[in-house]
Structures are given as structure tokens and as C-alpha cells.
Scaffold this active site. Sequence first.
Site, mmCIF file in Angstrom:
data_model
loop_
_atom_site.group_PDB
_atom_site.id
_atom_site.type_symbol
_atom_site.label_atom_id
_atom_site.label_comp_id
_atom_site.label_asym_id
_atom_site.label_seq_id
_atom_site.Cartn_x
_atom_site.Cartn_y
_atom_site.Cartn_z
ATOM 1 N N TYR A 1 20.469 1.561 49.938
ATOM 2 C CA TYR A 1 19.699 0.528 50.622
ATOM 3 C C TYR A 1 20.540 -0.169 51.687
ATOM 4 O O TYR A 1 21.695 -0.518 51.459
ATOM 5 C CB TYR A 1 19.213 -0.520 49.613
ATOM 6 N N ARG B 1 31.455 -30.998 28.505
ATOM 7 C CA ARG B 1 30.259 -30.203 28.289
ATOM 8 C C ARG B 1 29.577 -30.765 27.040
ATOM 9 O O ARG B 1 28.706 -31.609 27.150
ATOM 10 C CB ARG B 1 30.645 -28.728 28.137
ATOM 11 N N LYS C 1 28.499 -14.817 18.930
ATOM 12 C CA LYS C 1 27.284 -15.295 19.583
ATOM 13 C C LYS C 1 26.890 -14.343 20.709
ATOM 14 O O LYS C 1 27.647 -13.435 21.065
ATOM 15 C CB LYS C 1 27.519 -16.704 20.135
ATOM 16 N N MET D 1 18.537 -0.419 41.339
ATOM 17 C CA MET D 1 18.070 -0.837 40.026
ATOM 18 C C MET D 1 18.405 0.181 38.948
ATOM 19 O O MET D 1 18.797 -0.173 37.837
ATOM 20 C CB MET D 1 16.560 -1.072 40.044
#
Length: 361
Positions: free
Chosen positions: A256, A131, A35, A304
Site C-alpha cells: 500500500y 497512577r 494478567k 491486515m
Amino acid sequence: MRRAARARIDLNALRHNLSVARAAAPGSRVMAVIKADAYGHGMREAARALAGLSDAFAVSCVQEAAVLREAGITQPLVVLQGFKDDAELVEVVRLDAQTVLHEPGQLACLESSHLETPPAVWLKLDTGMHRLGFAPVEAAALVQRLRTGDLVAGHPGLMTHLACADEPARPESETQLRAFDEAVAGLPGEQSIANSAAVLRMPAAHRDWVRPGIMLYGASPLIGVSAESMGLRPVMTVGAPVVAVKPLRPGDAVGYGGTYVCERPRTLAIVAIGYGDGYPRHAPSGTPVLVRGHRCPLMGRVSMDMLGVDVTDVPDVRVGDMATLWGEGLPVDEIAEVAGTISYELLCSVGGRLQAEYVES
């Protein structure tokens, strides 16, 4: 748009890891979990590589099953979340897939359907994960209900999912096994319990079918135990090129926010991969990156499209050199631990802009 960063997928390593699962549970059939695009490795490619080795494939949803059938995969398919409505139930039958039943609405949908061919189903019991799944006390009545009127093909399979198998010393898994066994005592139908961790450490959970997932991709399913020590090989190696090399002086801040400040002269390499490519933004300074075979620490915040690496102690680093972010020589489990996450998330996150390169090592 694809970038120079790439994910190298070793299909022979994938096959090897499945053989480890078979050796650990020799009396069980294998339902390989592919999956979520095979945990980021490419679902079609993984299925084709394992088609002659796995007894069945497990996918999350009907749409994933359709992708595999359209790709020519003929193995039995098990849809772990089952169908959500009448249309998906019809599609399950068209695809000749097996569906998991885990909630009353699915059962009602099945009972109101008028299918010419009944589906093969697995009945999921919630033994402690809380779940998906029916209460164990309902098992016998549910099996009887499914068999009445020939709603399903053959006997329903019986399955559950273990919440704490990655920590074998915890008692919850044994409690879940007892709850399952009490619920299904005397009921016909094949059984499936074991995920990767239970495949490797809980023989009592092996039953008729095991469901290896993360171990197929060469990451450890057990907390504090390395994949290598269990004979697993990394399948995905993520690499990206160095696009700049520059000297830094004491006091220079990197990236940054200037969170990394040089205390002495350093050499910085900028690598063309970032959180836009799936590398974790929260990976801290010091996270290892392989450059020319040397472990080098991350410097400053991940951007990024790029990140900075301290290559001061690596001679002759040049633009174009390939850095390894995880994989061969640098376990994904280690990067995940340093970044405060799990290997599953890292493997599933790459993609989009990364080039996938499939190899047979």
C-alpha cells in the site's frame, strides 16, 4: 477463525525464566504476574505450567481470578486493581482471592459490607508512579482503619509500584523506596515492591514478595540490556507461512502506498501475517524477519493479513516455508525497538486469529 500463522509457547522456557527470578531474589517469595492473558501467552496454560513453582499469581481484575479458579488453579491469587463494587468484593471472597486496595471508594465499600469472611488485602501506596495508590502519609492511619472491626484477614500487605526501574541509573526508584520505607516504618504486614526490572537490578526492593512479569516471558525489563544476557529464554515464537514468492524489477513498488521501491532486481516473499494478527502495522521497511534461518528485511507497509519480505539473498525460498516474526532466534525486544514500541505491546497483541501451540522444549 484461526489462520496458519501461529504462536509457539515454550512452557519450559517459562519455567526457566521463573527460576531466574527466584535466583535473583532468593529471600523473597514469587508472585508471578499473569494478567492480560499472561501477556498474550495464555493465562490458564501459564498458571498450570507454573502452579508448582510460583508462590502466588497476580491478575488484573476479579474476572481474571474467576477464570483461574474455574480452571482449577488453587494458588493464592492477588487482584492488582481490586474490586469496583459490592458484587466484586463478594466475588473476591468467594474466590478466596486477595485484593489490592488503592482508592477511598474501595475502602468505603469494604467498611459498609457485611461479609462473613473478611478478605486478605494489600494496601497500595503511591510513592511516585502517580497512577494507583494512597498517599504514603496515610499509610499508618489506613492500616489502623482496616484493622479496626476486623475488616480484613490478618495484617494488610503493603505494596507500591516503581515507575522507572527499567532505567536503574535514574534516581526515581531510590526516591520511591525511601518514601515507601518512611511510610511503612513500624507497620506490620508483608511488603512487595519489585517488578521484573527491580528483581534483576534492585536487591533493596525485593522484600517479602517480588512480582516478576515481563521477564517470565523472556523479554528484557531493562532498557539497553538484552534478555539473553540475563539468562532469559523466549517463551513465544510467532511464525507464519510464505504464501507467495515473486521476482521484482527495478522501479517496482511494494505494498500500500508504494512506499518501498526496488532499486535493483529483488525477490519478494509474502508472509501470511499482518496487523490483524497483532504484528505492528508501523514496523518500517528493514525490520528483520527470519526466513530459512536468515535475517531478511521487511519490504513496504504491513497489511491486515500479510507482509512482504526481501528474500533475495536466501536460496530456494518456497511457498510453505515458515517465517519467524519474533521469538527463537529473533528477540521480541529487537522488533519492538525497530517498530518504536515495547515488547509488552507486541506480546499482548497477538492472538485472536493465531493458533497457539504449547510445547515442552
